[in-house]
Design an enzyme around this catalytic site. Structure first.
Site, short mmCIF file in Angstrom:
data_model
loop_
_atom_site.label_atom_id
_atom_site.label_comp_id
_atom_site.label_asym_id
_atom_site.label_seq_id
_atom_site.Cartn_x
_atom_site.Cartn_y
_atom_site.Cartn_z
N GLY A 172 -11.85 -6.64 23.27
CA GLY A 172 -12.37 -7.30 24.47
C GLY A 172 -12.44 -8.80 24.29
N PHE A 173 -12.84 -9.47 25.33
CA PHE A 173 -12.88 -10.93 25.34
C PHE A 173 -13.75 -11.48 24.20
CE2 PHE A 173 -15.19 -14.57 27.68
CZ PHE A 173 -14.41 -15.55 27.07
N ILE A 174 -15.03 -11.13 24.19
CA ILE A 174 -15.93 -11.67 23.18
C ILE A 174 -15.67 -11.02 21.83
CG2 ILE A 174 -18.36 -11.88 22.51
CD1 ILE A 174 -18.99 -12.03 25.55
N LYS A 219 -28.19 -2.39 30.85
CA LYS A 219 -28.37 -3.27 29.70
C LYS A 219 -29.84 -3.35 29.28
CE LYS A 219 -24.32 -4.78 28.40
NZ LYS A 219 -23.85 -4.57 27.01
N TYR A 254 -25.67 -2.56 36.55
CA TYR A 254 -25.21 -3.17 35.29
C TYR A 254 -26.40 -3.71 34.51
CZ TYR A 254 -23.38 -6.85 32.23
OH TYR A 254 -23.12 -7.66 31.16
#
Length: 356
Positions: A11-13, A157, A153
């Site tokens: 993924g991005f991070i 979290k 979302y």
């Protein structure tokens, strides 16, 4: 050499963090399901760059699938686990709630169960500024209430944080949950505002600006985020690391080795200013459609980074125009609009890494 297990490594991070750790001489075992939430070619390209490192290997699988994380831990014997895999996106959660329950709740539970069976030196979990909801008190401090999320979302979290606290208490797992604030940079996801705006402007399409441009976001350049994570890894949530100054309120739990930390610079940027910065970097103007807020949107994200600074002596500080310019260069290279200039990364260098 420290051995890391990173979920969501393609993924991005996850990609940026894995690249940094590999460049620093550590071993990384990545877990990623390579889902089709966005173009899998982008994930595959990130993965191919990671696989150039002999000390990296990937285990393909969904975090919510029983046995995947436990098997990865058995194979890699990680010293540190960084759980980044998640279903992201506020708006997507409205129409696809099941994916958030599966990934963010069931998947995080699988990580916690695996950590319970084989406790790491430190378990770090990625949360989000979305947990603050429409918090009327700014800047957002970790001690502020987070019990009124405005999207599923955010709710998943927040639930992950709560589950992690219980596991930290019951099984003495040192756990840090960091809250990200609008991370951006090269190799970013196509569903993120910066990617969508740049793509639309370069292809002469209008951009949708919600909240009539009055929203503000505490943008965090991805290399700054990675620097903060790297500095937090050795800071175990124990009494030995408790912040005792008046500059920050420590969230170290009284009942568990558990802490939450904001990662951001504490300098929100109005959305319309963000658009103007993109225009300046591209050298062309956008056609803007001003729209009302969408369900789940919050008017402001604004971090209080004083706890991060007290723990790590670091606060993200890359100016928005610098970070956007790097993204624009990467985007053009990725789409063949200019000669590739993002080559330093291939030798393990991270463009824009802060000088410490």
């Amino acid at each position: 050499m420290t051995q890391f297990l990173i979920t969501g490594a393609a993924g991005f991070i996850g990609y940026h963090l894995a690249s940094r750790l590999l460049a620093d001489g550590h071993g990384v075992c990545g877990v990623d399901g390579m889902t089709r939430y966005y173009d899998p070619a982008l994930k595959q390209a990130r993965l191919e760059r990671l696989e150039r490192w002999p000390s990296f290997h990937l285990i393909r699988g969904m975090v919510e699938q029983p046995g995947v994380i436990a098997g990865a831990i058995q194979r890699c014997a990680p010293d540190v686990i960084v759980h980044l895999a998640a279903q992201a996106g506020v708006r997507y959660s409205i129409d696809h709630p099941g994916t958030y329950i599966d990934s963010n709740l069931a998947g995080s539970w699988q990580v916690l169960e695996a950590a319970r069976a084989a406790p790491p030196r430190h378990l770090l979990l990625a949360s989000t500024s979305s947990v603050y909801g429409a918090n009327p008190i700014a800047p957002f401090a970790e001690s502020h209430g987070t019990d009124e999320p405005l999207s599923l979302y955010a709710a998943t979290k927040k639930s992950m944080e709560v589950m992690a606290h219980s596991y930290a208490h019951l099984f003495s797992i040192p756990t840090t949950a960091f809250r990200f604030f609008t991370v951006y940079g090269a190799w970013g996801r196509p569903d993120m505002a910066l990617f969508k705006f740049v793509d639309a402007i370069l292809h002469d399409r209008p951009i949708d600006v919600y909240g009539h441009g009055r929203m503000s976001r505490d943008f965090t350049y991805v290399d700054d985020l990675v620097e903060a994570i790297v500095r937090l890894i050795p800071v175990l949530p124990t009494e030995a690391s408790r912040v005792r100054t008046s500059a920050a309120t420590d969230t170290l739990s009284q009942h568990a080795p558990f802490r939450t930390v904001n990662i951001a610079g504490g300098k929100p940027v109005p959305l319309i200013e963000f658009v103007r910065t993109i225009e300046n970097c591209l050298g062309r103007r956008a056609t803007i459609r001003m729209l009302e807020n969408q369900p789940g949107d919050v008017p402001l994200t604004y971090a209080d980074p004083s706890l991060l600074k007290a723990l790590t002596q670091y606060v993200p500080a890359t100016p928005i125009d610098v970070g956007v310019a790097v993204f624009v260069d990467w985007y053009k290279s990725w789409h063949g609009m200019s000669a590739p200039i993002y080559q330093a990364e291939l030798q393990g260098q991270v463009i824009g890494r802060p000088q410490l």
